[in-house]
Design a protein around this motif. Structure first.
Motif, PDB file in Angstrom:
ATOM      1  N   THR A 217      17.469  36.033   6.755  1.00  0.00           N
ATOM      2  CA  THR A 217      17.785  35.797   5.342  1.00  0.00           C
ATOM      3  C   THR A 217      19.175  36.318   5.025  1.00  0.00           C
ATOM      4  N   GLY A 218      19.731  37.122   5.916  1.00  0.00           N
ATOM      5  CA  GLY A 218      20.945  37.852   5.600  1.00  0.00           C
ATOM      6  C   GLY A 218      20.561  39.000   4.677  1.00  0.00           C
ATOM      7  N   VAL A 219      21.501  39.824   4.353  1.00  0.00           N
ATOM      8  CA  VAL A 219      21.220  40.948   3.468  1.00  0.00           C
ATOM      9  C   VAL A 219      21.091  40.429   2.044  1.00  0.00           C
ATOM     10  N   LEU A 220      19.965  40.743   1.414  1.00  0.00           N
ATOM     11  CA  LEU A 220      19.732  40.334   0.033  1.00  0.00           C
ATOM     12  C   LEU A 220      19.830  41.562  -0.859  1.00  0.00           C
ATOM     13  N   LEU A 221      20.724  41.505  -1.811  1.00  0.00           N
ATOM     14  CA  LEU A 221      20.841  42.573  -2.790  1.00  0.00           C
ATOM     15  C   LEU A 221      19.694  42.444  -3.786  1.00  0.00           C
ATOM     16  N   PRO A 222      19.420  43.478  -4.575  1.00  0.00           N
ATOM     17  CA  PRO A 222      18.360  43.372  -5.576  1.00  0.00           C
ATOM     18  C   PRO A 222      18.519  42.112  -6.437  1.00  0.00           C
ATOM     19  N   GLU A 223      17.394  41.425  -6.646  1.00  0.00           N
ATOM     20  CA  GLU A 223      17.275  40.204  -7.447  1.00  0.00           C
ATOM     21  C   GLU A 223      17.862  38.960  -6.775  1.00  0.00           C
ATOM     22  N   GLN A 224      18.222  39.048  -5.502  1.00  0.00           N
ATOM     23  CA  GLN A 224      18.657  37.863  -4.768  1.00  0.00           C
ATOM     24  C   GLN A 224      17.468  37.302  -3.994  1.00  0.00           C
ATOM     25  N   ASP A 225      17.538  36.000  -3.690  1.00  0.00           N
ATOM     26  CA  ASP A 225      16.476  35.387  -2.908  1.00  0.00           C
ATOM     27  C   ASP A 225      17.056  34.468  -1.849  1.00  0.00           C
ATOM     28  N   TYR A 226      16.191  34.054  -0.931  1.00  0.00           N
ATOM     29  CA  TYR A 226      16.569  33.178   0.165  1.00  0.00           C
ATOM     30  C   TYR A 226      15.360  32.319   0.499  1.00  0.00           C
TER      31      TYR A 226
ATOM     32  N   SER B 109      16.314  44.158   9.486  1.00  0.00           N
ATOM     33  CA  SER B 109      17.485  44.472  10.299  1.00  0.00           C
ATOM     34  C   SER B 109      18.686  44.670   9.404  1.00  0.00           C
ATOM     35  N   LEU B 110      18.998  45.930   9.165  1.00  0.00           N
ATOM     36  CA  LEU B 110      20.127  46.235   8.286  1.00  0.00           C
ATOM     37  C   LEU B 110      21.361  46.650   9.054  1.00  0.00           C
ATOM     38  N   ASP B 111      21.373  46.416  10.369  1.00  0.00           N
ATOM     39  CA  ASP B 111      22.544  46.793  11.147  1.00  0.00           C
ATOM     40  C   ASP B 111      23.755  45.933  10.813  1.00  0.00           C
ATOM     41  N   ILE B 112      23.556  44.838  10.065  1.00  0.00           N
ATOM     42  CA  ILE B 112      24.672  43.982   9.693  1.00  0.00           C
ATOM     43  C   ILE B 112      25.266  44.363   8.339  1.00  0.00           C
ATOM     44  N   VAL B 113      24.729  45.407   7.705  1.00  0.00           N
ATOM     45  CA  VAL B 113      25.248  45.847   6.419  1.00  0.00           C
ATOM     46  C   VAL B 113      26.576  46.567   6.648  1.00  0.00           C
ATOM     47  N   ALA B 114      27.591  46.195   5.892  1.00  0.00           N
ATOM     48  CA  ALA B 114      28.914  46.797   6.060  1.00  0.00           C
ATOM     49  C   ALA B 114      28.905  48.285   5.717  1.00  0.00           C
ATOM     50  N   ASP B 115      28.167  48.664   4.675  1.00  0.00           N
ATOM     51  CA  ASP B 115      28.115  50.058   4.243  1.00  0.00           C
ATOM     52  C   ASP B 115      26.675  50.555   4.352  1.00  0.00           C
ATOM     53  N   PRO B 116      26.303  51.163   5.473  1.00  0.00           N
ATOM     54  CA  PRO B 116      24.920  51.596   5.663  1.00  0.00           C
ATOM     55  C   PRO B 116      24.437  52.561   4.590  1.00  0.00           C
ATOM     56  N   ALA B 117      25.339  53.270   3.946  1.00  0.00           N
ATOM     57  CA  ALA B 117      24.931  54.224   2.914  1.00  0.00           C
ATOM     58  C   ALA B 117      24.244  53.523   1.750  1.00  0.00           C
ATOM     59  N   THR B 118      24.541  52.255   1.531  1.00  0.00           N
ATOM     60  CA  THR B 118      23.926  51.519   0.423  1.00  0.00           C
ATOM     61  C   THR B 118      22.562  50.961   0.803  1.00  0.00           C
ATOM     62  N   ALA B 119      22.184  51.057   2.056  1.00  0.00           N
ATOM     63  CA  ALA B 119      20.925  50.468   2.512  1.00  0.00           C
ATOM     64  C   ALA B 119      19.988  51.516   3.091  1.00  0.00           C
TER      65      ALA B 119
ATOM     66  N   THR C 217       8.035  26.149   2.969  1.00  0.00           N
ATOM     67  CA  THR C 217       9.147  27.081   2.831  1.00  0.00           C
ATOM     68  C   THR C 217       8.604  28.445   2.406  1.00  0.00           C
ATOM     69  N   ILE C 218       9.400  29.470   2.704  1.00  0.00           N
ATOM     70  CA  ILE C 218       9.084  30.824   2.261  1.00  0.00           C
ATOM     71  C   ILE C 218      10.273  31.310   1.455  1.00  0.00           C
ATOM     72  N   ARG C 219      10.017  31.731   0.226  1.00  0.00           N
ATOM     73  CA  ARG C 219      11.074  32.289  -0.621  1.00  0.00           C
ATOM     74  C   ARG C 219      10.980  33.812  -0.529  1.00  0.00           C
ATOM     75  N   PHE C 220      11.987  34.412   0.080  1.00  0.00           N
ATOM     76  CA  PHE C 220      12.093  35.867   0.146  1.00  0.00           C
ATOM     77  C   PHE C 220      12.859  36.320  -1.095  1.00  0.00           C
ATOM     78  N   TYR C 221      12.292  37.246  -1.852  1.00  0.00           N
ATOM     79  CA  TYR C 221      12.916  37.726  -3.085  1.00  0.00           C
ATOM     80  C   TYR C 221      12.976  39.248  -3.057  1.00  0.00           C
ATOM     81  N   ASN C 222      14.176  39.800  -3.219  1.00  0.00           N
ATOM     82  CA  ASN C 222      14.338  41.245  -3.216  1.00  0.00           C
ATOM     83  C   ASN C 222      14.127  41.776  -4.631  1.00  0.00           C
ATOM     84  N   GLN C 223      12.961  42.356  -4.857  1.00  0.00           N
ATOM     85  CA  GLN C 223      12.630  42.919  -6.159  1.00  0.00           C
ATOM     86  C   GLN C 223      12.809  44.443  -6.170  1.00  0.00           C
ATOM     87  N   GLY C 224      13.298  44.986  -5.070  1.00  0.00           N
ATOM     88  CA  GLY C 224      13.494  46.425  -4.983  1.00  0.00           C
ATOM     89  C   GLY C 224      14.857  46.851  -5.491  1.00  0.00           C
ATOM     90  N   GLU C 225      15.188  48.090  -5.205  1.00  0.00           N
ATOM     91  CA  GLU C 225      16.467  48.651  -5.622  1.00  0.00           C
ATOM     92  C   GLU C 225      17.455  48.751  -4.471  1.00  0.00           C
TER      93      GLU C 225
END
Length: 142
Positions: free
Chosen positions: A68-77, A92-102, A46-54
């Protein structure tokens, strides 16, 4: 005594026939990329993807076959590595509802690229003598 020897032979055969235990590998998402950007798991690991960024990030196969879907800071998959799966992935952030946040600076979406290499073994660092470099060798060289 003969029964004990036979029992040990059966147990030894089971240990040899048992598949090795799957490993968990880690990929840290750091706003502008993945660390490491290449991982070397085997199918079944398995690979654990962890968003440690902002910023929100994702890891999505370039053909869209897994994400993984969109991972917010401190989320993992956790992704199960399977034989034949697409190895190249990107943010691929084209699935983000609010592109301004990404977005990164100047409103540009951060592009990141990674690879899951389950066909080749991890590379070995070689010393000046051409022999595999061991971490202990570095510690004693100083």
């Amino acid at each position: 005594m003969l029964r004990k020897t036979g029992l040990f032979a059966v147990l030894a055969a089971l240990v040899v026939a048992t598949p090795s235990q799957a490993e968990e590998h880690y990929v840290v998402m750091l706003d502008t990329g993945y660390f490491p950007d290449v991982v070397y798991p085997e199918p079944g690991d398995t690979i654990r993807f962890y968003n440690q960024g902002e910023l929100p990030m994702s890891a999505t196969a370039v053909d869209g076959s897994w994400s993984t879907g969109v991972l917010l800071p401190e989320q993992d998959y956790i992704l199960l590595v399977e034989e034949g799966m697409k190895a190249q992935y990107d943010n691929s952030l084209d699935i983000v509802a609010d592109p301004a946040t990404a977005t990164g600076e100047a409103g540009q979406v951060v592009e990141a690229i990674g690879t899951i290499d389950y066909l080749n073994p991890a590379p070995t660092d070689l010393g000046a003598d051409g022999k595999p470099l061991m971490l202990a060798d570095e510690a004693y060289a100083n």
